[in-house]
Design an enzyme around this catalytic site. Structure first.
Site, mmCIF file in Angstrom:
data_model
loop_
_atom_site.group_PDB
_atom_site.id
_atom_site.type_symbol
_atom_site.label_atom_id
_atom_site.label_comp_id
_atom_site.label_asym_id
_atom_site.label_seq_id
_atom_site.Cartn_x
_atom_site.Cartn_y
_atom_site.Cartn_z
ATOM 1 N N GLY A 12 0.722 -1.252 -0.117
ATOM 2 C CA GLY A 12 -0.156 -0.060 0.111
ATOM 3 C C GLY A 12 0.876 1.224 0.089
ATOM 4 O O GLY A 12 1.930 1.316 0.108
ATOM 5 N N ASP A 13 0.216 2.455 -0.182
ATOM 6 C CA ASP A 13 0.826 3.523 -0.072
ATOM 7 C C ASP A 13 2.003 3.697 -1.148
ATOM 8 O O ASP A 13 3.028 4.547 -1.150
ATOM 9 C CB ASP A 13 1.556 3.886 1.167
ATOM 10 C CG ASP A 13 0.525 3.812 2.249
ATOM 11 O OD1 ASP A 13 -0.604 4.414 2.265
ATOM 12 O OD2 ASP A 13 1.062 3.115 3.312
ATOM 13 N N LYS A 16 -1.024 5.288 -5.620
ATOM 14 C CA LYS A 16 -1.905 4.808 -6.810
ATOM 15 C C LYS A 16 -2.864 5.752 -7.092
ATOM 16 O O LYS A 16 -3.426 5.874 -8.217
ATOM 17 C CB LYS A 16 -2.851 3.677 -6.205
ATOM 18 C CG LYS A 16 -2.130 2.387 -5.838
ATOM 19 C CD LYS A 16 -3.161 1.091 -5.327
ATOM 20 C CE LYS A 16 -3.604 1.570 -3.855
ATOM 21 N NZ LYS A 16 -2.344 1.411 -3.140
ATOM 22 N N ALA A 39 -8.167 3.272 3.288
ATOM 23 C CA ALA A 39 -7.323 3.757 2.362
ATOM 24 C C ALA A 39 -7.038 5.251 2.405
ATOM 25 O O ALA A 39 -7.752 6.066 2.996
ATOM 26 C CB ALA A 39 -8.001 3.504 1.061
ATOM 27 N N GLY A 40 -5.960 5.801 2.062
ATOM 28 C CA GLY A 40 -5.728 7.171 1.685
ATOM 29 C C GLY A 40 -5.069 7.428 0.562
ATOM 30 O O GLY A 40 -3.760 7.067 0.249
ATOM 31 N N HIS A 41 -5.671 8.179 -0.348
ATOM 32 C CA HIS A 41 -5.279 8.620 -1.736
ATOM 33 C C HIS A 41 -4.775 9.997 -1.891
ATOM 34 O O HIS A 41 -5.770 10.807 -1.533
ATOM 35 C CB HIS A 41 -6.084 8.209 -2.833
ATOM 36 C CG HIS A 41 -6.343 6.491 -3.087
ATOM 37 N ND1 HIS A 41 -7.166 5.960 -3.608
ATOM 38 C CD2 HIS A 41 -5.316 5.635 -2.691
ATOM 39 C CE1 HIS A 41 -7.014 4.642 -3.814
ATOM 40 N NE2 HIS A 41 -5.914 4.485 -2.792
ATOM 41 N N THR A 42 -3.845 10.225 -2.077
ATOM 42 C CA THR A 42 -3.462 11.675 -2.197
ATOM 43 C C THR A 42 -3.261 12.019 -3.510
ATOM 44 O O THR A 42 -2.468 11.749 -4.264
ATOM 45 C CB THR A 42 -2.084 12.153 -1.350
ATOM 46 O OG1 THR A 42 -2.318 11.656 -0.062
ATOM 47 C CG2 THR A 42 -2.008 13.763 -1.167
ATOM 48 N N GLN A 224 -5.306 -0.205 -0.856
ATOM 49 C CA GLN A 224 -4.201 -1.075 0.045
ATOM 50 C C GLN A 224 -3.489 -1.917 -1.226
ATOM 51 O O GLN A 224 -3.394 -1.024 -2.271
ATOM 52 C CB GLN A 224 -4.874 -2.074 1.096
ATOM 53 C CG GLN A 224 -5.462 -1.634 2.174
ATOM 54 C CD GLN A 224 -6.977 -1.275 1.794
ATOM 55 O OE1 GLN A 224 -7.791 -1.620 1.200
ATOM 56 N NE2 GLN A 224 -7.262 0.201 2.228
ATOM 57 N N THR A 239 -5.235 -6.686 5.255
ATOM 58 C CA THR A 239 -6.424 -6.278 5.430
ATOM 59 C C THR A 239 -7.671 -7.348 5.095
ATOM 60 O O THR A 239 -7.129 -8.323 4.624
ATOM 61 C CB THR A 239 -6.752 -4.811 4.382
ATOM 62 O OG1 THR A 239 -7.768 -4.371 4.837
ATOM 63 C CG2 THR A 239 -6.837 -5.084 2.911
ATOM 64 N N LYS A 331 7.472 7.696 -7.503
ATOM 65 C CA LYS A 331 8.225 8.258 -6.390
ATOM 66 C C LYS A 331 9.839 8.062 -6.844
ATOM 67 O O LYS A 331 10.671 8.002 -5.898
ATOM 68 C CB LYS A 331 8.020 8.171 -4.928
ATOM 69 C CG LYS A 331 6.716 8.641 -4.435
ATOM 70 C CD LYS A 331 6.626 8.206 -3.072
ATOM 71 C CE LYS A 331 5.777 9.252 -2.250
ATOM 72 N NZ LYS A 331 5.705 9.009 -1.042
ATOM 73 N N LEU A 332 10.279 8.099 -8.116
ATOM 74 C CA LEU A 332 11.679 7.777 -8.487
ATOM 75 C C LEU A 332 12.462 8.983 -7.971
ATOM 76 O O LEU A 332 13.658 8.773 -7.562
ATOM 77 C CB LEU A 332 11.805 7.520 -10.019
ATOM 78 C CG LEU A 332 12.973 7.088 -10.400
ATOM 79 C CD1 LEU A 332 13.426 5.515 -9.942
ATOM 80 C CD2 LEU A 332 12.932 7.034 -11.926
ATOM 81 N N GLY A 417 7.361 13.164 -8.930
ATOM 82 C CA GLY A 417 6.955 14.366 -8.205
ATOM 83 C C GLY A 417 5.440 13.985 -7.813
ATOM 84 O O GLY A 417 4.900 13.538 -8.521
HETATM 85 P P1 IMP Z 1 -7.011 -2.450 8.398
HETATM 86 O O1 IMP Z 1 -7.191 -2.537 6.840
HETATM 87 O O2 IMP Z 1 -7.471 -1.382 9.133
HETATM 88 O O3 IMP Z 1 -7.831 -3.689 9.101
HETATM 89 O O4 IMP Z 1 -5.624 -2.785 8.604
HETATM 90 C C1 IMP Z 1 -4.855 -3.953 8.344
HETATM 91 C C2 IMP Z 1 -3.471 -3.752 7.774
HETATM 92 O O5 IMP Z 1 -3.602 -3.093 6.610
HETATM 93 C C3 IMP Z 1 -2.606 -2.845 8.838
HETATM 94 O O6 IMP Z 1 -1.394 -3.244 8.653
HETATM 95 C C4 IMP Z 1 -2.919 -1.494 8.125
HETATM 96 O O7 IMP Z 1 -1.806 -0.634 8.515
HETATM 97 C C5 IMP Z 1 -2.962 -1.927 6.611
HETATM 98 N N1 IMP Z 1 -3.476 -0.898 5.732
HETATM 99 C C6 IMP Z 1 -4.946 -0.732 5.548
HETATM 100 N N2 IMP Z 1 -5.108 0.207 4.761
HETATM 101 C C7 IMP Z 1 -4.022 0.593 4.258
HETATM 102 C C8 IMP Z 1 -3.533 1.640 3.267
HETATM 103 O O8 IMP Z 1 -4.178 2.295 2.775
HETATM 104 N N3 IMP Z 1 -2.115 1.737 3.094
HETATM 105 C C9 IMP Z 1 -1.380 1.106 3.698
HETATM 106 N N4 IMP Z 1 -1.606 -0.036 4.693
HETATM 107 C C10 IMP Z 1 -2.817 -0.049 4.793
#
Ligand code: IMP
Length: 429
Positions: A12-13, A16, A39-42, A224, A239, A331-332, A417
């Site tokens: 993840g991260d 994407k 999730a967190g998409h920037t 993820q 996850t 992120k190269l 970038g």
């Molecule tokens: P959960 O998805 O909150 O149940 O977390 C389970 C695992 O997935 C943990 O190690 C979280 O840090 C990881 N995880 C969940 N969502 C993300 C994401 O968007 N990016 C990176 N790691 C994630």
């Protein structure tokens, strides 16, 4: 026109959001197929940064319809707050469609996520505490409430009553917590949230197929990543859904033959949040450099991510699991000014000398393997302004070539970038 899947190849991260945003330029629909607001998409547009959790990246284009598919778990309060945040910044969210079959994250899911982690003690998973695991567990146990239940107060109350009896017994008798009040949950979900969510609810399966039949581009956006996949990731440090490309079929309601393109997102190094094995993890100066330059803190939870060198064993494995048709490297630019770059091309089990070119199926092996590194010279130049392959220093091109060669998949984009236009496109060979 067949669909395109965008999937993370690491933990993840990978960035994407930026690539989905780039590919969404051509798309009519952008569909999230699993996960929730973990999730967190920037995405950075004209210097302005948008952090999205639940709303698909396509929302930033006026020509796309963002879709939350049936495979997603939805906290309606979070969805409304995210739409309000976007609206306040001039982004129209009225096109958003949410599947009536998506499951709801309920207040007891948060409580149970917290409690399970607490009871696991030092074995905890390091979840995002967003109730994701418990919501998917209820879906599998067939006691989940779905988005469509918000449209039918009688059904909602009945289902909630049944499930809350069990959850409250668990919360109070096992976890020593206060039971939750059914009337309060009903008031919040049916009274406040349902009227706001109702206009967004639709038949997303029909929507996706109508678009495909009309020859329109459909993008399927994974959250993820491959090694957080419930089946194929580093279980139990994963996850609770299936981010792999196959999950896109289930989570959006299409068949494998509807997909023609699978883009694997590879960050130029690796990060991981939460617990679990990580063969190429580094500490010290290199770790601080990657975290600082790459701003490697959770979009969502603010946690510092664990950094490491690029691991091509993972990427090779991800290429198989997702049937990747191409790679996009992100992120190269973060690697500029490191004297030497290490890239893991195999693992070695030091107890018996076995060499692994794919992820060993036995997790204990993964915990004890050591990476076999190839070392490459770094580059000093800042890559932020690169717009074509020729703008990249020879060392950076060699790094990209090594990834494509070892992974056995061509590279189509390289991110240099955070901005929407900061990428280099590689023509198909
Ligand atoms: P959960 O998805 O909150 O149940 O977390 C389970 C695992 O997935 C943990 O190690 C979280 O840090 C990881 N995880 C969940 N969502 C993300 C994401 O968007 N990016 C990176 N790691 C994630």
């Amino acid at each position: 026109m067949p669909a395109t899947v965008v999937v993370g190849t690491q933990w993840g991260d990978e960035g994407k959001g930026k690539l989905t945003d780039l590919l969404a330029k051509e798309a009519r629909l952008v569909v999230r197929y699993q996960g929730g607001h973990n999730a967190g998409h920037t995405i950075v547009v004209d210097g302005e940064s948008f952090a999205l959790q639940l709303v698909p990246s396509g929302v930033l284009y006026s020509h796309t319809v963002p879709v939350i598919g049936n495979g997603v778990v939805v906290d309606p309060a979070v969805l409304i707050a995210e739409c309000e945040m976007l609206e306040s910044r001039g982004i129209d969210t009225s096109r958003l469609v949410v599947s009536g079959n998506a499951h709801l994250i309920m207040p007891y899911h948060y409580e149970l996520d917290l409690m399970t982690e607490r009871f696991l003690g030092h074995n905890k998973l390091g979840t995002t505490k967003r109730g994701i695991g418990p919501a998917y567990a209820d879906k599998a146990a067939r006691i989940g409430l779905r988005v469509q239940d918000l449209l039918d107060p009688k059904i909602f109350r009945e289902k909630l009553g049944v499930v809350l009896r069990e959850k409250n017994a668990l919360l109070s008798r096992v976890y020593n917590r206060l039971p939750l009040d059914q009337a309060k949950i009903e008031e919040r979900y049916l009274g406040e949230l349902a009227p706001r969510i109702a206009p967004m609810i639709g038949d997303t399966v029909a929507l996706v197929h109508t678009a495909l039949e009309a020859g329109e581009q459909v993008m399927l956006e994974g959250a993820q990543a491959t090694f957080l996949d419930l089946d194929h990731g580093t279980y139990p440090f994963v996850t609770s859904s299936n981010p792999v490309a196959g999950g896109a079929c289930v989570g959006a309601g299409i068949g494998p033959r509807d997909i023609s393109r699978v883009v694997g997102i590879v960050k130029a190094y690796v990060t991981r949040v939460g617990s679990g094995p990580f063969p190429t993890e580094v500490d010290g100066e290199v770790a601080d450099y990657l975290v600082d330059r790459g701003h490697e803190y959770g979009t969502n939870t603010g946690r510092r991510r664990r950094p490491g060198w690029l691991d091509l064993v993972m990427i090779r494995h991800a290429a198989r699991l997702n049937s990747l048709s191409e790679l996009a490297i992100t992120k190269l630019d973060v690697l500029s000014r490191l004297e030497t770059l290490k890239v893991c091309t195999a693992y070695e089990d030091t107890t018996d000398g076995t060499r692994y070119e794919h992820i060993p199926y036995h997790q204990s092996v993964l915990h004890r393997v050591v990476p076999v590194y190839e070392e490459l010279p770094g580059w000093q130049e800042d890559l932020a302004g690169a717009t074509s392959v020729d703008d990249l220093p020879a060392e950076a091109r060699r790094y990209v070539e090594l990834i494509a060669r070892v992974a056995g998949v061509r590279v189509s984009y390289v991110g240099v970038g955070p901005g929407r236009e900061q990428y280099v496109s590689f023509a198909a060979a």
